[in-house]
Design an enzyme around this catalytic site. Structure first.
Site, PDB file in Angstrom:
ATOM      1  N   MET A   1       0.852  -1.196   0.000  1.00 37.37           N
ATOM      2  CA  MET A   1       0.000   0.000   0.000  1.00 37.37           C
ATOM      3  C   MET A   1       0.890   1.249   0.000  1.00 37.37           C
ATOM      4  SD  MET A   1      -3.419  -0.994   2.053  1.00 37.37           S
ATOM      5  CE  MET A   1      -2.848  -0.690   3.698  1.00 37.37           C
TER       6      MET A   1
ATOM      7  N   HIS B   1       9.008   1.074   3.466  1.00 36.31           N
ATOM      8  CA  HIS B   1      10.069   1.124   4.462  1.00 36.31           C
ATOM      9  C   HIS B   1      10.972  -0.089   4.254  1.00 36.31           C
ATOM     10  CE1 HIS B   1       7.644  -1.929   6.375  1.00 36.31           C
ATOM     11  NE2 HIS B   1       6.630  -1.087   6.512  1.00 36.31           N
TER      12      HIS B   1
ATOM     13  N   GLY C   1      11.112  -2.875   5.602  1.00 40.58           N
ATOM     14  CA  GLY C   1      10.396  -4.151   5.562  1.00 40.58           C
ATOM     15  C   GLY C   1       9.986  -4.457   4.120  1.00 40.58           C
ATOM     16  N   HIS C   2       9.336  -3.472   3.465  1.00 39.30           N
ATOM     17  CA  HIS C   2       8.961  -3.663   2.055  1.00 39.30           C
ATOM     18  C   HIS C   2      10.205  -3.898   1.200  1.00 39.30           C
ATOM     19  CE1 HIS C   2       5.564  -0.887   3.374  1.00 39.30           C
ATOM     20  NE2 HIS C   2       4.917  -1.934   2.918  1.00 39.30           N
TER      21      HIS C   2
ATOM     22  N   GLY D   1       4.946 -10.152   3.951  1.00 41.43           N
ATOM     23  CA  GLY D   1       5.702 -10.097   5.205  1.00 41.43           C
ATOM     24  C   GLY D   1       4.993 -10.882   6.308  1.00 41.43           C
TER      25      GLY D   1
ATOM     26  N   ASP E   1       2.207  -9.328   9.082  1.00 43.32           N
ATOM     27  CA  ASP E   1       0.763  -9.516   8.915  1.00 43.32           C
ATOM     28  C   ASP E   1       0.498 -11.018   8.831  1.00 43.32           C
ATOM     29  OD1 ASP E   1      -0.221  -6.697   8.587  1.00 43.32           O
ATOM     30  OD2 ASP E   1       1.323  -6.760   7.054  1.00 43.32           O
TER      31      ASP E   1
ATOM     32  N   GLN F   1      -2.932 -12.292   7.715  1.00 39.32           N
ATOM     33  CA  GLN F   1      -3.087 -12.016   6.280  1.00 39.32           C
ATOM     34  C   GLN F   1      -2.337 -13.061   5.449  1.00 39.32           C
ATOM     35  OE1 GLN F   1      -2.823  -8.004   4.304  1.00 39.32           O
ATOM     36  NE2 GLN F   1      -0.726  -8.601   3.904  1.00 39.32           N
TER      37      GLN F   1
ATOM     38  N   SER G   1       6.540  -0.655  10.229  1.00 32.99           N
ATOM     39  CA  SER G   1       5.175  -0.540   9.712  1.00 32.99           C
ATOM     40  C   SER G   1       5.023   0.859   9.126  1.00 32.99           C
ATOM     41  CB  SER G   1       4.179  -0.711  10.867  1.00 32.99           C
ATOM     42  OG  SER G   1       2.921  -0.196  10.501  1.00 32.99           O
TER      43      SER G   1
ATOM     44  N   ARG H   1       2.540   2.527   9.419  1.00 31.48           N
ATOM     45  CA  ARG H   1       1.784   3.288  10.425  1.00 31.48           C
ATOM     46  C   ARG H   1       2.683   3.826  11.538  1.00 31.48           C
ATOM     47  NH1 ARG H   1      -2.473  -0.647   8.924  1.00 31.48           N
ATOM     48  NH2 ARG H   1      -4.237   0.561   8.163  1.00 31.48           N
TER      49      ARG H   1
HETATM   50  O1  PAF Z   1      -0.253  -5.826   3.525  1.00 28.70           O
HETATM   51  C1  PAF Z   1      -0.646  -4.903   2.787  1.00 28.70           C
HETATM   52  O2  PAF Z   1       0.030  -3.891   2.597  1.00 28.70           O
HETATM   53  C2  PAF Z   1      -1.995  -5.026   2.116  1.00 28.70           C
HETATM   54  O3  PAF Z   1      -2.916  -5.680   2.921  1.00 28.70           O
HETATM   55  C3  PAF Z   1      -1.924  -5.683   0.718  1.00 28.70           C
HETATM   56  C4  PAF Z   1      -1.441  -7.114   0.807  1.00 28.70           C
HETATM   57  C5  PAF Z   1      -0.998  -4.885  -0.174  1.00 28.70           C
HETATM   58  C6  PAF Z   1      -3.311  -5.706   0.079  1.00 28.70           C
HETATM   59  O4  PAF Z   1      -3.822  -4.420  -0.076  1.00 28.70           O
END
Ligand code: PAF
Length: 280
Positions: A27, A31, A33-34, A147, A150, A153, A185, A187
């Protein structure tokens, strides 16, 4: 690197690609992590697509959709440095031609969503699965990177891929932490200085549970009690012990346990999540 904001162009570019495709769904507000997911995707694939999309249908009405950080220019700079091939950054109207209640959604079963984050965020995982499925279809990814922060998820996406026979391999990547153990995060940007100090107690509680478990303590009530003391001042939404293979809650900690916490910090009201495997 191409930055694409529409589905037609994305499909054309995907058709032109030769070799394997790795997808990193995000999204934005990237950072480290990504970046760890992106680096791994670049290492393991001939082509890498990073999607940057603040997906409205996974946010509840009182959540932070409007204030969620959006910084495409900075994100594009970071992706280019990592040699990403395509950023897909559509507008919501490009992804959804209708309101959520009039869309065809993927809804994971009640058993896996009516707990942990899904409990306080009804409909959240329908939104996540639906957008992730669209991204798999659009990018024709061979591998997709998620990651472990989450964790619910990740579990639900893996289940969706298995249940619906998506032709994509889900790669789970470890949580990246600051030097003081705060899990990264997007956030974290919301945290005041005081919030950040208190937020550190989430990972402190998790690492303490892991230590106590290694000393032989498996009684969940005892582990929860000591953790709640450490997290005093935080508004703890849940602290749960689950089997990491099934996400069923446990009565005693064991080598398969994942401990999961969600808590809000008092000043910015930011909701943070973190987790730890007791044995790895
Ligand atoms: O983890 C996230 O950033 C979101 O939930 C994702 C997987 C990109 C779906 O919008």
């Amino acid at each position: 690197m191409k930055i694409i904001d529409n589905i037609k162009e994305l499909k054309e570019e995907i058709k032109k690609l030769k070799g394997s495709i790795g997808l990193v769904p995000t999204m934005g507000a990237l950072h480290n992590g990504h970046l760890s997911l992106i680096k791994r995707a670049v290492n393991e694939n001939d082509n890498v697509v990073v999607s940057i999309f603040v997906n409205p249908i996974q946010f509840g009405i009182n959540e932070d959709l409007d204030k969620y950080p959006r910084q495409l220019k900075q994100d594009a700079f970071l992706c280019e440095k990592e040699r990403v091939d395509i950023i897909f950054a559509p507008k919501a109207s490009e992804m959804y031609s209708d309101e959520k209640n009039n869309l065809t959604l993927i809804c994971p079963p009640y058993e896996v969503v009516d707990k942990l984050c899904g409990k306080s965020r009804p409909g959240h995982f329908d939104g996540v699965c639906s957008v992730v499925a669209k991204l798999f279809n659009l990018t024709k990814a061979d591998k997709a990177y998620f990651g472990q922060k989450d964790a619910q998820q990740l579990f639900i996406v893996k289940k969706m891929v298995k249940d619906l026979n998506f032709d994509v391999e889900i790669i789970s990547c470890p949580i990246i932490r600051e030097a003081d153990n705060l899990a990264l995060s997007s956030r974290n940007q919301y945290l005041t200085e005081n919030d950040r100090k208190l937020a550190l107690n989430i990972s402190k509680a998790l690492f303490n549970i892991k230590k106590l478990f290694s000393e032989g303590i498996v009684d969940i009530k005892a582990l929860v009690d000591v953790s709640l003391k450490i997290m005093e001042g935080l508004d703890v939404e849940y602290i749960e012990f689950a089997d990491r293979n099934t996400f069923n809650f446990q009565t005693k900690a064991d080598r398969n346990t994942i401990v999961l916490i969600a808590a809000k910090v008092p000043e910015s009201k930011t909701r943070l999540i973190d987790n730890i495997n007791l044995w790895e």
